[in-house]
Design a protein around this motif. Structure first.
Motif, PDB file in Angstrom:
ATOM      1  N   THR A 252      -2.417  -3.207   5.899  1.00  0.00           N
ATOM      2  CA  THR A 252      -3.282  -4.220   6.424  1.00  0.00           C
ATOM      3  C   THR A 252      -4.962  -4.357   6.976  1.00  0.00           C
ATOM      4  O   THR A 252      -5.294  -5.974   6.513  1.00  0.00           O
ATOM      5  CB  THR A 252      -2.479  -5.113   7.442  1.00  0.00           C
ATOM      6  OG1 THR A 252      -2.283  -4.197   8.814  1.00  0.00           O
ATOM      7  CG2 THR A 252      -0.710  -4.649   7.004  1.00  0.00           C
ATOM      8  N   GLU A 258      -3.155 -13.224   7.071  1.00  0.00           N
ATOM      9  CA  GLU A 258      -2.105 -13.748   5.950  1.00  0.00           C
ATOM     10  C   GLU A 258      -2.010 -13.110   5.296  1.00  0.00           C
ATOM     11  O   GLU A 258      -3.103 -13.004   3.922  1.00  0.00           O
ATOM     12  CB  GLU A 258      -1.637 -15.187   6.037  1.00  0.00           C
ATOM     13  CG  GLU A 258      -2.066 -16.036   7.997  1.00  0.00           C
ATOM     14  CD  GLU A 258      -0.938 -16.949   8.263  1.00  0.00           C
ATOM     15  OE1 GLU A 258      -1.232 -17.833   6.174  1.00  0.00           O
ATOM     16  OE2 GLU A 258      -0.360 -18.145   9.341  1.00  0.00           O
ATOM     17  N   THR A 260       0.696 -12.266   1.045  1.00  0.00           N
ATOM     18  CA  THR A 260       1.845 -11.846   0.394  1.00  0.00           C
ATOM     19  C   THR A 260       2.123 -10.837   0.452  1.00  0.00           C
ATOM     20  O   THR A 260       1.194  -9.289   0.086  1.00  0.00           O
ATOM     21  CB  THR A 260       2.162 -12.509  -0.894  1.00  0.00           C
ATOM     22  OG1 THR A 260       0.897 -11.760  -1.714  1.00  0.00           O
ATOM     23  CG2 THR A 260       1.394 -14.301  -0.093  1.00  0.00           C
ATOM     24  N   LEU A 286       9.774  -4.273   3.917  1.00  0.00           N
ATOM     25  CA  LEU A 286      10.660  -4.593   4.740  1.00  0.00           C
ATOM     26  C   LEU A 286      11.641  -4.183   5.240  1.00  0.00           C
ATOM     27  O   LEU A 286      12.434  -4.585   6.331  1.00  0.00           O
ATOM     28  CB  LEU A 286      11.803  -6.308   4.371  1.00  0.00           C
ATOM     29  CG  LEU A 286      10.336  -7.292   3.146  1.00  0.00           C
ATOM     30  CD1 LEU A 286      11.543  -8.828   2.983  1.00  0.00           C
ATOM     31  CD2 LEU A 286       9.426  -7.947   4.377  1.00  0.00           C
ATOM     32  N   VAL A 292       5.464  -5.426   8.875  1.00  0.00           N
ATOM     33  CA  VAL A 292       5.306  -7.076   8.893  1.00  0.00           C
ATOM     34  C   VAL A 292       5.948  -7.495   9.142  1.00  0.00           C
ATOM     35  O   VAL A 292       7.172  -7.282   9.738  1.00  0.00           O
ATOM     36  CB  VAL A 292       4.680  -7.030   7.399  1.00  0.00           C
ATOM     37  CG1 VAL A 292       3.601  -6.367   6.427  1.00  0.00           C
ATOM     38  CG2 VAL A 292       5.894  -7.400   6.522  1.00  0.00           C
ATOM     39  N   GLU A 293       5.747  -8.912   9.716  1.00  0.00           N
ATOM     40  CA  GLU A 293       6.237 -10.181  10.376  1.00  0.00           C
ATOM     41  C   GLU A 293       6.527 -11.003   9.409  1.00  0.00           C
ATOM     42  O   GLU A 293       4.979 -11.809   9.149  1.00  0.00           O
ATOM     43  CB  GLU A 293       5.736 -10.374  12.030  1.00  0.00           C
ATOM     44  CG  GLU A 293       4.450 -10.367  11.820  1.00  0.00           C
ATOM     45  CD  GLU A 293       4.815 -10.379  13.643  1.00  0.00           C
ATOM     46  OE1 GLU A 293       4.482 -11.164  14.096  1.00  0.00           O
ATOM     47  OE2 GLU A 293       5.122  -9.793  14.428  1.00  0.00           O
ATOM     48  N   PRO A 294       6.833 -12.026   8.961  1.00  0.00           N
ATOM     49  CA  PRO A 294       6.792 -13.006   8.421  1.00  0.00           C
ATOM     50  C   PRO A 294       6.325 -14.299   9.255  1.00  0.00           C
ATOM     51  O   PRO A 294       6.222 -14.616  10.632  1.00  0.00           O
ATOM     52  CB  PRO A 294       8.711 -13.861   8.198  1.00  0.00           C
ATOM     53  CG  PRO A 294       8.856 -12.921   8.794  1.00  0.00           C
ATOM     54  CD  PRO A 294       8.687 -12.170   9.488  1.00  0.00           C
ATOM     55  N   THR A 295       5.070 -15.540   8.675  1.00  0.00           N
ATOM     56  CA  THR A 295       4.337 -15.969   9.537  1.00  0.00           C
ATOM     57  C   THR A 295       5.479 -17.326   9.439  1.00  0.00           C
ATOM     58  O   THR A 295       5.299 -18.975   9.866  1.00  0.00           O
ATOM     59  CB  THR A 295       2.989 -16.786   8.948  1.00  0.00           C
ATOM     60  OG1 THR A 295       3.498 -17.511   7.688  1.00  0.00           O
ATOM     61  CG2 THR A 295       2.529 -14.827   8.838  1.00  0.00           C
ATOM     62  N   ARG A 311       6.377 -15.928   0.334  1.00  0.00           N
ATOM     63  CA  ARG A 311       6.476 -15.943   1.795  1.00  0.00           C
ATOM     64  C   ARG A 311       4.928 -15.204   1.850  1.00  0.00           C
ATOM     65  O   ARG A 311       4.480 -14.782   1.461  1.00  0.00           O
ATOM     66  CB  ARG A 311       7.431 -15.357   2.409  1.00  0.00           C
ATOM     67  CG  ARG A 311       8.939 -15.980   1.820  1.00  0.00           C
ATOM     68  CD  ARG A 311      10.016 -15.157   2.715  1.00  0.00           C
ATOM     69  NE  ARG A 311      11.181 -15.749   2.246  1.00  0.00           N
ATOM     70  CZ  ARG A 311      12.529 -16.283   2.446  1.00  0.00           C
ATOM     71  NH1 ARG A 311      12.840 -14.815   3.408  1.00  0.00           N
ATOM     72  NH2 ARG A 311      13.294 -16.484   2.511  1.00  0.00           N
ATOM     73  N   TYR A 313       3.068 -13.528   5.250  1.00  0.00           N
ATOM     74  CA  TYR A 313       3.757 -11.994   6.653  1.00  0.00           C
ATOM     75  C   TYR A 313       2.094 -12.396   7.062  1.00  0.00           C
ATOM     76  O   TYR A 313       0.617 -12.316   6.632  1.00  0.00           O
ATOM     77  CB  TYR A 313       4.226 -11.172   6.212  1.00  0.00           C
ATOM     78  CG  TYR A 313       5.149 -11.160   4.821  1.00  0.00           C
ATOM     79  CD1 TYR A 313       6.179 -10.826   6.182  1.00  0.00           C
ATOM     80  CD2 TYR A 313       5.242 -11.584   3.936  1.00  0.00           C
ATOM     81  CE1 TYR A 313       8.446 -11.039   5.666  1.00  0.00           C
ATOM     82  CE2 TYR A 313       6.483 -11.937   2.913  1.00  0.00           C
ATOM     83  CZ  TYR A 313       8.251 -11.427   3.631  1.00  0.00           C
ATOM     84  OH  TYR A 313       8.975 -11.789   3.549  1.00  0.00           O
ATOM     85  N   ARG A 314       2.054 -11.692   8.299  1.00  0.00           N
ATOM     86  CA  ARG A 314       1.046 -10.570   8.581  1.00  0.00           C
ATOM     87  C   ARG A 314       1.202  -9.775   9.393  1.00  0.00           C
ATOM     88  O   ARG A 314       2.960  -9.487   9.478  1.00  0.00           O
ATOM     89  CB  ARG A 314       0.827 -11.423  10.080  1.00  0.00           C
ATOM     90  CG  ARG A 314       1.882 -11.697  11.210  1.00  0.00           C
ATOM     91  CD  ARG A 314       1.458 -12.494  12.276  1.00  0.00           C
ATOM     92  NE  ARG A 314       1.125 -14.107  12.492  1.00  0.00           N
ATOM     93  CZ  ARG A 314       2.268 -15.033  12.720  1.00  0.00           C
ATOM     94  NH1 ARG A 314       3.240 -14.415  12.915  1.00  0.00           N
ATOM     95  NH2 ARG A 314       1.872 -15.614  12.511  1.00  0.00           N
TER      96      ARG A 314
END
Length: 333
Positions: A252, A258, A260, A286, A292-295, A311, A313-314
């Motif tokens: 990351t 942010e 995808t 996932l 990762v976590e969804p924004t 979607r 993610y961060r």
């Protein structure tokens, strides 16, 4: 000088404080050795993995390409500070941008004849970050450029062998030339093709590609040799990066705040040099807690094949990935 060194030992033998010992101590009793730092800085440009190189403006290896780095300012800075300083000088990063760069110590290299000037131990660092700026030559470098990893002649150094004497000269002769281009005048030396337009990976479905973003062919440029033992250091840095993104979330660090899942997959494909199955990769990412976590937001546009927008993610809070994301040649996927 040796006698003065013995006197220093005698002065310190009484068990008192060190002031008298240090006053008599002469560092010239020991062989001279220098310490440098070299940085393997990696980033994605146009979806391909690139490394920062500089063209040396001074001897030895004048005109050859090398890693950015330099001598540590003895007594004035730490190794980490020296690496950060050298990276800033070659990239133009300010303090705020440097905070976004992942910088870690890679290893030390101290072969007796790795530098023809004198015994030099270098401490190598690995750095990567998204959207690093255009390279600029600093210090004694005449040029700097982001070069695709696939352009480098790394294969001969995978076994740890280093070129200890610069081709085109003996230990006492001219040391200005590097492997494969000795005897050529400066103007005739092959210059690397620099980065293509754009940064990072696209937001849609990734397409299998070679590490430099183009299929090899008969017109592909010759592999680019590096000065000193820098090919070995780059190879070690690449191995470290490939391994670390298996079990840590450092992939990351190649992306913005942010991103995808497709963009994250592009990082893995570029660093590993292998295409990945989109669905399997999405499922694995996932399934790793804290990776990762969804924004809650979506990309500004849909994928290359249409459909809903992806979607965003961060990076999550995980320090290690469990289960790890293994390379295709290790898990068969």
């Amino acid at each position: 000088m040796a006698g003065k060194g013995r006197r220093a030992k005698e002065v310190g033998a009484d068990g008192g404080d060190d002031s008298a010992f240090l006053a008599a101590y002469d560092p010239r009793d020991f062989p001279a050795i220098a310490v440098t730092v070299d940085i393997v800085a990696l980033t994605l440009r146009g979806g391909a993995l690139h490394v920062l190189l500089v063209e040396r403006g001074g001897r030895p290896y004048r005109g050859a390409w090398a890693l950015p780095g330099g001598f540590v300012r003895a007594g004035q800075e730490s190794l980490d500070a020296a690496a950060a300083r050298e990276l800033a000088e070659e990239t133009g990063l300010d303090a705020a941008h440097l905070e976004r760069v992942h910088l870690e110590q890679l290893g030390s290299y101290g072969e007796p004849a790795r530098d023809p000037r004198m015994p030099v131990v270098t401490v190598a660092y690995l750095a990567f970050a998204p959207d690093l700026p255009e390279a600029r030559g600093g210090g004694d470098a005449t040029a700097a450029a982001w070069i695709p990893i696939s352009r480098l002649a790394l294969a001969a150094h995978q076994d740890g062998r280093t070129d200890r004497t610069p081709p085109g000269g003996s230990a006492a002769g001219d040391r200005d030339r590097t492997a494969g281009i000795s005897g050529e005048p400066d103007a005739a030396r092959p210059r690397p093709s620099e980065q293509g337009p754009g940064h990072g990976t696209d937001g849609g479905d990734s397409v299998p590609r070679t590490p430099d973003g183009a299929a090899p062919g008969p017109d592909a440029p010759a592999p680019l040799p590096l000065a000193f033992d820098h090919a070995r250091i780059v190879a070690d840095g690449l191995d470290r990066a490939r391994a670390k993104i298996e079990y840590t979330p450092l992939a990351t660090a190649f992306l913005g705040e942010e991103f995808t899942i497709a963009e994250l997959r592009g990082v893995y494909e570029s660093v590993w040099g292998s295409p990945l199955h989109a669905g399997n990769f999405h499922r694995k990412v996932l399934s790793v807690p804290g990776f990762v976590e969804p924004t809650g937001a979506t990309a500004a546009r849909g994928g290359a094949r249409g459909g809903p927008r992806a979607r965003l993610y961060r990076a999550g809070d995980a320090a290690l990935l469990h289960p790890a994301l293994l390379r295709p040649d290790r898990d068969g996927s």
